[in-house]
Design a protein around this motif. Structure first.
Motif, PDB file in Angstrom:
ATOM      1  N   ALA A 184      -2.175 -52.717 -33.960  1.00  0.00           N
ATOM      2  CA  ALA A 184      -0.939 -53.498 -34.083  1.00  0.00           C
ATOM      3  C   ALA A 184       0.187 -52.668 -34.688  1.00  0.00           C
ATOM      4  N   ASP A 185      -0.147 -51.717 -35.551  1.00  0.00           N
ATOM      5  CA  ASP A 185       0.887 -50.953 -36.251  1.00  0.00           C
ATOM      6  C   ASP A 185       0.849 -49.452 -36.010  1.00  0.00           C
ATOM      7  N   ASP A 186      -0.255 -48.917 -35.487  1.00  0.00           N
ATOM      8  CA  ASP A 186      -0.432 -47.468 -35.449  1.00  0.00           C
ATOM      9  C   ASP A 186      -0.901 -46.966 -34.095  1.00  0.00           C
ATOM     10  N   PHE A 187      -0.621 -45.682 -33.854  1.00  0.00           N
ATOM     11  CA  PHE A 187      -1.171 -44.939 -32.736  1.00  0.00           C
ATOM     12  C   PHE A 187      -2.119 -43.915 -33.351  1.00  0.00           C
ATOM     13  N   ILE A 188      -3.407 -43.968 -32.962  1.00  0.00           N
ATOM     14  CA  ILE A 188      -4.436 -43.165 -33.613  1.00  0.00           C
ATOM     15  C   ILE A 188      -5.177 -42.330 -32.573  1.00  0.00           C
ATOM     16  N   ILE A 189      -5.400 -41.063 -32.896  1.00  0.00           N
ATOM     17  CA  ILE A 189      -6.219 -40.184 -32.062  1.00  0.00           C
ATOM     18  C   ILE A 189      -7.350 -39.662 -32.937  1.00  0.00           C
ATOM     19  N   THR A 190      -8.588 -39.852 -32.472  1.00  0.00           N
ATOM     20  CA  THR A 190      -9.742 -39.305 -33.180  1.00  0.00           C
ATOM     21  C   THR A 190     -10.386 -38.233 -32.314  1.00  0.00           C
ATOM     22  N   TYR A 249     -11.750 -36.699 -27.221  1.00  0.00           N
ATOM     23  CA  TYR A 249     -10.705 -37.407 -27.939  1.00  0.00           C
ATOM     24  C   TYR A 249     -10.753 -38.884 -27.585  1.00  0.00           C
ATOM     25  N   ARG A 250     -10.395 -39.709 -28.550  1.00  0.00           N
ATOM     26  CA  ARG A 250     -10.300 -41.157 -28.332  1.00  0.00           C
ATOM     27  C   ARG A 250      -8.915 -41.588 -28.787  1.00  0.00           C
ATOM     28  N   TYR A 251      -8.228 -42.301 -27.908  1.00  0.00           N
ATOM     29  CA  TYR A 251      -6.857 -42.741 -28.183  1.00  0.00           C
ATOM     30  C   TYR A 251      -6.869 -44.251 -28.418  1.00  0.00           C
ATOM     31  N   MET A 252      -6.291 -44.694 -29.543  1.00  0.00           N
ATOM     32  CA  MET A 252      -6.274 -46.114 -29.880  1.00  0.00           C
ATOM     33  C   MET A 252      -4.868 -46.536 -30.283  1.00  0.00           C
ATOM     34  N   VAL A 253      -4.528 -47.749 -29.884  1.00  0.00           N
ATOM     35  CA  VAL A 253      -3.286 -48.352 -30.316  1.00  0.00           C
ATOM     36  C   VAL A 253      -3.646 -49.633 -31.041  1.00  0.00           C
ATOM     37  N   MET A 261      -2.069 -48.322 -21.167  1.00  0.00           N
ATOM     38  CA  MET A 261      -1.601 -47.952 -22.504  1.00  0.00           C
ATOM     39  C   MET A 261      -0.113 -47.622 -22.471  1.00  0.00           C
ATOM     40  N   ALA A 262       0.320 -46.906 -21.455  1.00  0.00           N
ATOM     41  CA  ALA A 262       1.738 -46.555 -21.335  1.00  0.00           C
ATOM     42  C   ALA A 262       2.597 -47.807 -21.167  1.00  0.00           C
ATOM     43  N   TYR A 266       1.855 -50.840 -22.217  1.00  0.00           N
ATOM     44  CA  TYR A 266       1.836 -51.559 -23.487  1.00  0.00           C
ATOM     45  C   TYR A 266       2.833 -50.944 -24.471  1.00  0.00           C
ATOM     46  N   LEU A 267       2.834 -49.622 -24.575  1.00  0.00           N
ATOM     47  CA  LEU A 267       3.747 -48.958 -25.501  1.00  0.00           C
ATOM     48  C   LEU A 267       5.204 -49.092 -25.065  1.00  0.00           C
ATOM     49  N   ASN A 268       5.461 -49.044 -23.757  1.00  0.00           N
ATOM     50  CA  ASN A 268       6.831 -49.272 -23.272  1.00  0.00           C
ATOM     51  C   ASN A 268       7.283 -50.699 -23.562  1.00  0.00           C
ATOM     52  N   ALA A 269       6.384 -51.664 -23.408  1.00  0.00           N
ATOM     53  CA  ALA A 269       6.715 -53.056 -23.741  1.00  0.00           C
ATOM     54  C   ALA A 269       6.991 -53.193 -25.235  1.00  0.00           C
ATOM     55  N   TYR A 270       6.250 -52.479 -26.051  1.00  0.00           N
ATOM     56  CA  TYR A 270       6.480 -52.498 -27.500  1.00  0.00           C
ATOM     57  C   TYR A 270       7.873 -51.956 -27.822  1.00  0.00           C
ATOM     58  N   ILE A 271       8.251 -50.869 -27.173  1.00  0.00           N
ATOM     59  CA  ILE A 271       9.576 -50.280 -27.412  1.00  0.00           C
ATOM     60  C   ILE A 271      10.677 -51.248 -26.986  1.00  0.00           C
ATOM     61  N   ARG A 272      10.505 -51.855 -25.799  1.00  0.00           N
ATOM     62  CA  ARG A 272      11.518 -52.812 -25.319  1.00  0.00           C
ATOM     63  C   ARG A 272      11.639 -54.010 -26.260  1.00  0.00           C
TER      64      ARG A 272
END
Length: 143
Positions: free
Chosen positions: A40-46, A34-38, A124-125, A127-133
Motif C-alpha cells: 500500500a505504501d512501498d515498492f520493495i525488491i528482494t 529477484y522478487r518485486y512487490m508493491v 504492475m505497471a 497499477y503504479l500508473n493508476a496510483y500516480i494518476r
C-alpha cells in the motif's frame, strides 16, 4: 621436458580475468533471483542468492514519479529523457542479462531523480500508473 611459453604471465592473468568475469556473470544472472512487490505504501525488491534473502530496495510510493517501459532505441531514450529528465542514480534489478520486457520506475530520492530497471509485468505497471494518476487528481483537488 619443459615447455617454455613467452608472455606466460600475460596468458595467466587473462585466464584469471576471464574466470572472475564468468563467475560474476553466473552469480549475478543465474544464481540470483529477484522478487518485486508493491504494498500500500512501498515498492520493495528482494534478492535471493541461495538461502540468503535480502531486501535491496524499499522506496515509498509517495516519491514515485513515473513508470514506463525501458527504452531500447536511441529515439525512445531521447523521448524518455525529455519526458522525465536524465536520472542521476541508476539501478538494474533485472533477472536476465537482456530481458524482452523491462520497466523503468522513477523515484525522487533526496531530491535526485532515481531510475530502477526491473522485470515487472503489465499489471504492475498499470497499477503504479493508476496510483500516480490518483495521487495527481488528489493534489489537483486540494488547490
Amino acid at each position: 621436458s619443459v615447455l617454455t611459453v613467452r608472455y606466460r604471465v600475460f596468458y595467466q592473468l587473462t585466464a584469471v580475468f576471464i574466470y572472475a568475469f564468468s563467475f560474476e556473470l553466473l552469480n549475478r544472472y543465474h544464481l540470483t533471483t529477484y522478487r518485486y512487490m508493491v504494498t500500500a505504501d512501498d515498492f520493495i525488491i528482494t534478492k535471493r542468492t541461495g538461502k540468503r534473502v535480502q531486501t535491496v530496495c524499499c522506496l515509498s510510493l509517495s516519491t514515485l514519479i513515473g513508470i514506463d517501459k525501458k527504452p531500447k532505441t536511441k529515439a525512445e531514450k531521447e523521448a524518455f529523457f525529455r519526458r522525465y529528465g536524465k536520472p542521476a542514480i541508476h539501478y538494474n534489478y533485472c533477472q536476465s542479462l537482456s530481458p524482452e520486457v523491462s520497466y523503468c520506475i522513477l523515484f525522487d530520492f533526496n531530491g535526485r531523480l532515481t531510475q530502477i530497471v526491473f522485470e515487472g509485468n503489465e499489471a504492475m505497471a498499470q497499477y503504479l500508473n493508476a496510483y500516480i494518476r490518483s495521487r495527481e487528481e488528489l493534489n489537483e483537488d486540494e488547490y
